[in-house]
Design a protein around this motif. Sequence first.
Motif, PDB file in Angstrom:
ATOM      1  N   ASP A 142       0.851  -1.193   0.000  1.00  0.00           N
ATOM      2  CA  ASP A 142       0.000   0.000   0.000  1.00  0.00           C
ATOM      3  C   ASP A 142       0.887   1.244   0.000  1.00  0.00           C
ATOM      4  OD1 ASP A 142      -2.438  -1.378   0.078  1.00  0.00           O
ATOM      5  OD2 ASP A 142      -2.361  -1.540   2.260  1.00  0.00           O
ATOM      6  N   VAL A 143       0.615   2.161  -0.925  1.00  0.00           N
ATOM      7  CA  VAL A 143       1.338   3.431  -0.997  1.00  0.00           C
ATOM      8  C   VAL A 143       0.486   4.473  -0.286  1.00  0.00           C
ATOM      9  CG1 VAL A 143       2.310   5.193  -2.513  1.00  0.00           C
ATOM     10  CG2 VAL A 143       2.343   2.787  -3.223  1.00  0.00           C
ATOM     11  N   LEU A 144       1.076   5.161   0.683  1.00  0.00           N
ATOM     12  CA  LEU A 144       0.337   6.151   1.467  1.00  0.00           C
ATOM     13  C   LEU A 144       0.772   7.562   1.110  1.00  0.00           C
ATOM     14  CD1 LEU A 144       0.429   4.499   5.015  1.00  0.00           C
ATOM     15  CD2 LEU A 144      -1.254   4.207   3.191  1.00  0.00           C
ATOM     16  N   SER A 145      -0.192   8.486   1.148  1.00  0.00           N
ATOM     17  CA  SER A 145       0.099   9.900   0.938  1.00  0.00           C
ATOM     18  C   SER A 145       0.669  10.489   2.227  1.00  0.00           C
ATOM     19  CB  SER A 145      -1.189  10.647   0.573  1.00  0.00           C
ATOM     20  OG  SER A 145      -2.056  10.682   1.701  1.00  0.00           O
ATOM     21  N   GLU A 146       1.037  11.758   2.191  1.00  0.00           N
ATOM     22  CA  GLU A 146       1.521  12.430   3.397  1.00  0.00           C
ATOM     23  C   GLU A 146       0.443  12.478   4.476  1.00  0.00           C
ATOM     24  OE1 GLU A 146       3.106  16.248   2.401  1.00  0.00           O
ATOM     25  OE2 GLU A 146       4.673  15.381   1.135  1.00  0.00           O
ATOM     26  N   GLU A 147      -0.815  12.413   4.075  1.00  0.00           N
ATOM     27  CA  GLU A 147      -1.945  12.423   5.023  1.00  0.00           C
ATOM     28  C   GLU A 147      -2.338  11.011   5.443  1.00  0.00           C
ATOM     29  OE1 GLU A 147      -2.325  13.884   1.837  1.00  0.00           O
ATOM     30  OE2 GLU A 147      -1.550  15.801   2.562  1.00  0.00           O
ATOM     31  N   ASN A 148      -1.506  10.025   5.096  1.00  0.00           N
ATOM     32  CA  ASN A 148      -1.739   8.612   5.428  1.00  0.00           C
ATOM     33  C   ASN A 148      -2.997   8.040   4.781  1.00  0.00           C
ATOM     34  OD1 ASN A 148       0.605   8.180   7.049  1.00  0.00           O
ATOM     35  ND2 ASN A 148      -0.361   9.503   8.554  1.00  0.00           N
ATOM     36  N   ARG A 149      -3.279   8.486   3.565  1.00  0.00           N
ATOM     37  CA  ARG A 149      -4.367   7.905   2.786  1.00  0.00           C
ATOM     38  C   ARG A 149      -3.777   6.931   1.783  1.00  0.00           C
ATOM     39  NH1 ARG A 149      -9.121   9.343   3.936  1.00  0.00           N
ATOM     40  NH2 ARG A 149      -9.580  11.309   4.924  1.00  0.00           N
ATOM     41  N   ASN A 150      -4.474   5.817   1.570  1.00  0.00           N
ATOM     42  CA  ASN A 150      -4.026   4.785   0.642  1.00  0.00           C
ATOM     43  C   ASN A 150      -4.258   5.272  -0.786  1.00  0.00           C
ATOM     44  OD1 ASN A 150      -5.314   1.776  -0.603  1.00  0.00           O
ATOM     45  ND2 ASN A 150      -3.166   2.112  -0.213  1.00  0.00           N
ATOM     46  N   ILE A 151      -3.192   5.778  -1.444  1.00  0.00           N
ATOM     47  CA  ILE A 151      -3.354   6.360  -2.775  1.00  0.00           C
ATOM     48  C   ILE A 151      -3.097   5.375  -3.907  1.00  0.00           C
ATOM     49  CG2 ILE A 151      -2.920   8.728  -2.044  1.00  0.00           C
ATOM     50  CD1 ILE A 151      -0.054   8.383  -3.215  1.00  0.00           C
ATOM     51  N   ALA A 152      -2.351   4.312  -3.627  1.00  0.00           N
ATOM     52  CA  ALA A 152      -2.048   3.342  -4.682  1.00  0.00           C
ATOM     53  C   ALA A 152      -1.723   1.993  -4.061  1.00  0.00           C
ATOM     54  CB  ALA A 152      -0.872   3.816  -5.523  1.00  0.00           C
ATOM     55  N   VAL A 153      -1.827   0.967  -4.884  1.00  0.00           N
ATOM     56  CA  VAL A 153      -1.447  -0.384  -4.484  1.00  0.00           C
ATOM     57  C   VAL A 153      -0.496  -0.913  -5.551  1.00  0.00           C
ATOM     58  CG1 VAL A 153      -2.248  -2.745  -4.080  1.00  0.00           C
ATOM     59  CG2 VAL A 153      -3.622  -0.803  -3.292  1.00  0.00           C
ATOM     60  N   VAL A 154       0.634  -1.442  -5.102  1.00  0.00           N
ATOM     61  CA  VAL A 154       1.597  -2.085  -5.989  1.00  0.00           C
ATOM     62  C   VAL A 154       1.507  -3.574  -5.714  1.00  0.00           C
ATOM     63  CG1 VAL A 154       4.036  -2.344  -6.583  1.00  0.00           C
ATOM     64  CG2 VAL A 154       3.134  -0.078  -5.973  1.00  0.00           C
ATOM     65  N   GLY A 155       1.159  -4.342  -6.735  1.00  0.00           N
ATOM     66  CA  GLY A 155       1.007  -5.785  -6.582  1.00  0.00           C
ATOM     67  C   GLY A 155       2.104  -6.532  -7.310  1.00  0.00           C
ATOM     68  N   LEU A 156       2.524  -7.627  -6.719  1.00  0.00           N
ATOM     69  CA  LEU A 156       3.568  -8.461  -7.284  1.00  0.00           C
ATOM     70  C   LEU A 156       3.014  -9.870  -7.459  1.00  0.00           C
ATOM     71  CD1 LEU A 156       6.588  -8.414  -8.038  1.00  0.00           C
ATOM     72  CD2 LEU A 156       7.097  -8.931  -5.649  1.00  0.00           C
ATOM     73  N   SER A 157       3.143 -10.406  -8.664  1.00  0.00           N
ATOM     74  CA  SER A 157       2.598 -11.731  -8.965  1.00  0.00           C
ATOM     75  C   SER A 157       3.349 -12.818  -8.205  1.00  0.00           C
ATOM     76  CB  SER A 157       2.696 -12.008 -10.465  1.00  0.00           C
ATOM     77  OG  SER A 157       4.055 -12.217 -10.824  1.00  0.00           O
ATOM     78  N   PRO A 158       2.738 -14.013  -8.087  1.00  0.00           N
ATOM     79  CA  PRO A 158       3.414 -15.122  -7.410  1.00  0.00           C
ATOM     80  C   PRO A 158       4.777 -15.469  -8.028  1.00  0.00           C
ATOM     81  CG  PRO A 158       1.098 -15.634  -7.697  1.00  0.00           C
ATOM     82  CD  PRO A 158       1.365 -14.364  -8.471  1.00  0.00           C
ATOM     83  N   SER A 159       4.915 -15.274  -9.337  1.00  0.00           N
ATOM     84  CA  SER A 159       6.193 -15.576 -10.007  1.00  0.00           C
ATOM     85  C   SER A 159       7.235 -14.496  -9.740  1.00  0.00           C
ATOM     86  CB  SER A 159       5.983 -15.704 -11.515  1.00  0.00           C
ATOM     87  OG  SER A 159       5.700 -14.427 -12.078  1.00  0.00           O
ATOM     88  N   ARG A 160       6.793 -13.347  -9.199  1.00  0.00           N
ATOM     89  CA  ARG A 160       7.649 -12.178  -8.922  1.00  0.00           C
ATOM     90  C   ARG A 160       8.216 -11.561 -10.201  1.00  0.00           C
ATOM     91  NH1 ARG A 160       4.962 -13.178  -4.994  1.00  0.00           N
ATOM     92  NH2 ARG A 160       5.753 -13.595  -2.919  1.00  0.00           N
ATOM     93  N   GLU A 161       7.560 -11.847 -11.353  1.00  0.00           N
ATOM     94  CA  GLU A 161       8.015 -11.309 -12.628  1.00  0.00           C
ATOM     95  C   GLU A 161       6.998 -10.363 -13.254  1.00  0.00           C
ATOM     96  OE1 GLU A 161       8.810 -14.988 -14.687  1.00  0.00           O
ATOM     97  OE2 GLU A 161      10.935 -14.873 -14.150  1.00  0.00           O
ATOM     98  N   GLU A 162       5.899 -10.096 -12.541  1.00  0.00           N
ATOM     99  CA  GLU A 162       4.885  -9.181 -13.058  1.00  0.00           C
ATOM    100  C   GLU A 162       4.417  -8.273 -11.932  1.00  0.00           C
ATOM    101  OE1 GLU A 162       0.968  -9.105 -15.904  1.00  0.00           O
ATOM    102  OE2 GLU A 162       1.704 -11.022 -15.204  1.00  0.00           O
ATOM    103  N   VAL A 163       4.264  -6.999 -12.276  1.00  0.00           N
ATOM    104  CA  VAL A 163       3.843  -5.977 -11.318  1.00  0.00           C
ATOM    105  C   VAL A 163       2.597  -5.308 -11.854  1.00  0.00           C
ATOM    106  CG1 VAL A 163       4.483  -3.740 -10.301  1.00  0.00           C
ATOM    107  CG2 VAL A 163       6.196  -5.534 -10.522  1.00  0.00           C
TER     108      VAL A 163
END
Length: 136
Positions: free
Chosen positions: A93-114
């Motif tokens: 979870d990517v948080l803003s300066e106000e601690n709001r969830n602004i983005a999600v970065v996901g990593l696949s099980p193979s760790r080769e796709e984002v």
Amino acid sequence: MVPMFPACTGTPKVRAYVIASVPDWAQLADFPPSAVITHAGTNAGKYEPKFHIGFQADKQEIQAWLLASPGIEGVIPEVRENKINGIEYLEYDVLSEENRNIAVVGLSPSREEVFIRPGDNSQREPRQFRDTDNLD
């Protein structure tokens, strides 16, 4: 220029804008040199567009990219199940300066796709960082 698969969503202008904007918006490092964009586009949001992008790259380059991305520095990822395909992804979870969830970065099980998608804008607890100035 990051290579793209022909199946990317959105017009070429929208794709180029998303590719150029997402790293800054989500506080992430530039995409790895071997990154191949698998999808990029926007969905209409209530107040602003909702970007989404995915890429494939070498595992080692993805690991280096994650470590170089300030938006997820110190974040402990969570394993979450994708509601559509049932696959479990490692998500940051990517948080803003106000601690709001602004983005999600996901990593696949193979760790080769984002994938990077908008967060839910919910209020979160502030992240705790280790004080490296006063180590005993």
